[in-house]
Design a protein around this motif. Structure first.
Motif, PDB file in Angstrom:
ATOM      1  N   GLU A  82       2.644   5.101 -17.336  1.00 29.28           N
ATOM      2  CA  GLU A  82       2.807   5.292 -15.886  1.00 29.28           C
ATOM      3  C   GLU A  82       1.491   5.081 -15.138  1.00 29.28           C
ATOM      4  OE1 GLU A  82       4.904   8.650 -14.377  1.00 29.28           O
ATOM      5  OE2 GLU A  82       6.275   8.714 -16.070  1.00 29.28           O
ATOM      6  N   ILE A  83       0.421   5.648 -15.688  1.00 34.02           N
ATOM      7  CA  ILE A  83      -0.896   5.505 -15.026  1.00 34.02           C
ATOM      8  C   ILE A  83      -1.315   4.030 -15.017  1.00 34.02           C
ATOM      9  CG2 ILE A  83      -3.368   6.090 -15.225  1.00 34.02           C
ATOM     10  CD1 ILE A  83      -2.357   8.859 -16.359  1.00 34.02           C
ATOM     11  N   ALA A 126      -2.271  -0.955  -7.868  1.00 27.91           N
ATOM     12  CA  ALA A 126      -3.409  -0.703  -6.974  1.00 27.91           C
ATOM     13  C   ALA A 126      -4.438  -1.831  -7.085  1.00 27.91           C
ATOM     14  CB  ALA A 126      -4.055   0.628  -7.323  1.00 27.91           C
ATOM     15  N   SER A 165       4.158   9.821  -7.273  1.00 28.45           N
ATOM     16  CA  SER A 165       5.199  10.029  -8.277  1.00 28.45           C
ATOM     17  C   SER A 165       4.574  10.250  -9.663  1.00 28.45           C
ATOM     18  CB  SER A 165       6.135   8.818  -8.289  1.00 28.45           C
ATOM     19  OG  SER A 165       6.999   8.885  -9.362  1.00 28.45           O
ATOM     20  N   VAL A 166       3.564   9.433  -9.975  1.00 30.33           N
ATOM     21  CA  VAL A 166       2.898   9.557 -11.287  1.00 30.33           C
ATOM     22  C   VAL A 166       2.162  10.899 -11.381  1.00 30.33           C
ATOM     23  CG1 VAL A 166       1.089   8.562 -12.768  1.00 30.33           C
ATOM     24  CG2 VAL A 166       2.741   7.068 -11.666  1.00 30.33           C
ATOM     25  N   LEU A 167       1.555  11.288 -10.266  1.00 35.78           N
ATOM     26  CA  LEU A 167       0.851  12.576 -10.231  1.00 35.78           C
ATOM     27  C   LEU A 167       1.848  13.723 -10.468  1.00 35.78           C
ATOM     28  CD1 LEU A 167      -2.050  13.629  -9.601  1.00 35.78           C
ATOM     29  CD2 LEU A 167      -1.250  14.049  -7.277  1.00 35.78           C
ATOM     30  N   THR A 214       0.844  -1.198   0.000  1.00 38.79           N
ATOM     31  CA  THR A 214       0.000   0.000   0.000  1.00 38.79           C
ATOM     32  C   THR A 214       0.880   1.248   0.000  1.00 38.79           C
ATOM     33  OG1 THR A 214      -1.636  -1.235   1.233  1.00 38.79           O
ATOM     34  CG2 THR A 214      -1.927   1.136   1.202  1.00 38.79           C
ATOM     35  N   PHE A 249       1.690   6.433  -6.901  1.00 35.53           N
ATOM     36  CA  PHE A 249       0.653   7.341  -7.386  1.00 35.53           C
ATOM     37  C   PHE A 249       1.097   8.793  -7.249  1.00 35.53           C
ATOM     38  CE2 PHE A 249      -2.635   4.044  -7.696  1.00 35.53           C
ATOM     39  CZ  PHE A 249      -3.252   4.494  -8.853  1.00 35.53           C
ATOM     40  N   ALA A 271       2.271   1.579  -3.460  1.00 39.27           N
ATOM     41  CA  ALA A 271       1.253   2.047  -4.422  1.00 39.27           C
ATOM     42  C   ALA A 271       0.954   3.534  -4.208  1.00 39.27           C
ATOM     43  CB  ALA A 271      -0.018   1.219  -4.275  1.00 39.27           C
ATOM     44  N   ALA A 272       0.829   3.953  -2.942  1.00 40.11           N
ATOM     45  CA  ALA A 272       0.522   5.365  -2.657  1.00 40.11           C
ATOM     46  C   ALA A 272       1.667   6.259  -3.134  1.00 40.11           C
ATOM     47  CB  ALA A 272       0.288   5.543  -1.161  1.00 40.11           C
ATOM     48  N   ALA A 284       0.762   2.132 -12.295  1.00 42.37           N
ATOM     49  CA  ALA A 284       0.285   2.436 -10.939  1.00 42.37           C
ATOM     50  C   ALA A 284      -1.090   1.810 -10.712  1.00 42.37           C
ATOM     51  CB  ALA A 284       0.234   3.940 -10.733  1.00 42.37           C
ATOM     52  N   GLY A 285      -1.927   1.847 -11.745  1.00 36.81           N
ATOM     53  CA  GLY A 285      -3.260   1.249 -11.646  1.00 36.81           C
ATOM     54  C   GLY A 285      -3.198  -0.254 -11.443  1.00 36.81           C
TER      55      GLY A 285
END
Lengths: 235, 110
Positions: free
Chosen positions: A208-209, A216, A177-179, A168, A175, A171-172, A212-213
C-alpha cells in the motif's frame, strides 16, 4: 574542422535541450543523427561541410524543436500518472482485501476495547479510499480524453492543471486511506505476540505504501514537467 | 496554415507504407511537388505525438549505413483517422472550391 563536428555539435545541443526527459533525449538524438547524415549523403553539391550546414539549417532551431517535444513529453507523463493512479488505487485495494482475507482465514479478531476506535478509523479509511478512487478515475479518464497539441497553448495548460488537481486529490486521499490502514493494522497487531502470521499484514502495508508513493512520485513528475515546459517556452 | 494540417499530412505520407523521418519528409515534398517545405525538425515531435495517440507504431532497424533508424508505420487506428480526416478535408475543400469558383455575386440590379 572535422567533418562530423557540425552534426555532432548540433545533436549534442538538441540532446541538452531535451535533458528534461532523458529517454526521449537519447532516442531523438539517434533519430536526428540518422536524419542529418542521410540529408548530407543526399546533398553532394559543395562538399560535406556545406552539406552539413544546409542539413542543420533545414532541420531548424534545436530550442524550438525541444519546446515541441516538451509538450509531447508532458502529455506522455501525464497519461502515465493517470494510469499509475488507477493501478496504485487497485494495488491498495488488493492489498487491503488480502489482509482482511488473511485475518478471516487465521481467525484473527481485534481485541474488544479497540473495536470502537477501529470502527471510526475504518469509516475514515472507506471515505478516503472512495474519494481516491473517484478522483483517480476522473483524472485518468480526463487526461486520456485530452488530445496532445503541437504547442503548449493555454487550453492544454488548463487541462493539465485540472488533471493535476484531480491526481493530487487522489494521491492525498490515498495517503489518508493508507494511513488509516496503517492504524487499523497496528490496532490488529496490538497485544499479539510476534509470529510468522505478521508477515501478511506487514507485506500488504508495504504494498500500500509503495502504491501511494508511486502515485505521489508521478504527480510530482507532472509538476516538474509543467515547470520545465513553461521554462523552455520563456527562454 | 500548414501547421494545423501537419498530422494529416504525416499520416497521408505514411499511407504508402512504413518509412523513417527523412523519407517521410521526402515523400511530403514529392507529393506536394515541393509546396510543403517544412522545417525538417518539426516532423519528429509530430511523429512522436501521433505514436503516443496510437495512430503510428515505430520500430528500430539498422540502416545500410550501419546507423540505428526508427521506422514509422500507420496503425489500424491511424488508417481510420486518416480516412476520417480525408473525408472532412474533401468536404471542406469542396465547399471552399464552390465558394471561390461558384457564381459571382450580382453587381447590377436585374
Amino acid at each position: 574542422m572535422h567533418d562530423s563536428d557540425l552534426i555532432s555539435g548540433y545533436v549534442d545541443k538538441l540532446a541538452r535541450e531535451l535533458e528534461f526527459d532523458r529517454s526521449l533525449s537519447v532516442c531523438v538524438r539517434q533519430e536526428v543523427d540518422d536524419h542529418l547524415w542521410e540529408a548530407v549523403a543526399a546533398d553532394p553539391r559543395d562538399g560535406p561541410l556545406e552539406a552539413q550546414r544546409r542539413a542543420i539549417v533545414n532541420f531548424g532551431d534545436p530550442h524550438v524543436i525541444a519546446t515541441q517535444f516538451a509538450v509531447v513529453s508532458l502529455a506522455k507523463h501525464s497519461r502515465r500518472a493517470g494510469v499509475t493512479a488507477i493501478l496504485g488505487i487497485a494495488g491498495v485495494f488488493i492489498a487491503m482485501k488480502m489482509r482482511v482475507a488473511w485475518y478471516a482465514a487465521t481467525q484473527w479478531a481485534i481485541c474488544d476495547d479497540m473495536k470502537e476506535m477501529s470502527g471510526i478509523v475504518l469509516s475514515i479509511d472507506r471515505y478516503a479510499f472512495w474519494l481516491a478512487f473517484i478522483a483517480g478515475l476522473a483524472g485518468w479518464a480526463y487526461i486520456s480524453s485530452c488530445r496532445t497539441p503541437a504547442v503548449f497553448h493555454p487550453v492544454y495548460r488548463r487541462q493539465v492543471r485540472r488533471f493535476f488537481l484531480l491526481c493530487t486529490a487522489a494521491a492525498a486521499a490515498l495517503f489518508m486511506s493508507v494511513l488509516s490502514d496503517g492504524v487499523l493494522t497496528a490496532i490488529q497487531l496490538f497485544e499479539t505476540d510476534l509470529s510468522v502470521r505478521f508477515l501478511v499484514p506487514i507485506l500488504s502495508m508495504a504494498i500500500e505504501i509503495a502504491c501511494a508513493g508511486a502515485l505521489a512520485w508521478h504527480v510530482r513528475n507532472v509538476t516538474r514537467r509543467v515547470a520545465s515546459t513553461a521554462a523552455l517556452l520563456r527562454t | 496554415m500548414l501547421k494545423g494540417h501537419l498530422d494529416m499530412i504525416v499520416l497521408a505520407a505514411l499511407s504508402a507504407g512504413s518509412a523513417h523521418g527523412y523519407a517521410i519528409i521526402e515523400e511530403i515534398r514529392r507529393r506536394s511537388r515541393g509546396a510543403f517545405d517544412l522545417p525538417e525538425g518539426t516532423i519528429y515531435p509530430a511523429l512522436h505525438r501521433l505514436e503516443q495517440a496510437g495512430l503510428l507504431a515505430s520500430r528500430w532497424v539498422t540502416a545500410e549505413s550501419g546507423r540505428r533508424r526508427r521506422v514509422y508505420a500507420l496503425t489500424r487506428r491511424g488508417n481510420r483517422a486518416l480516412a476520417e480526416r480525408r473525408a472532412v478535408w474533401e468536404q471542406f475543400s469542396g465547399a471552399i472550391g464552390d465558394m471561390l469558383g461558384g457564381a459571382r455575386p450580382c453587381t447590377t440590379p436585374t
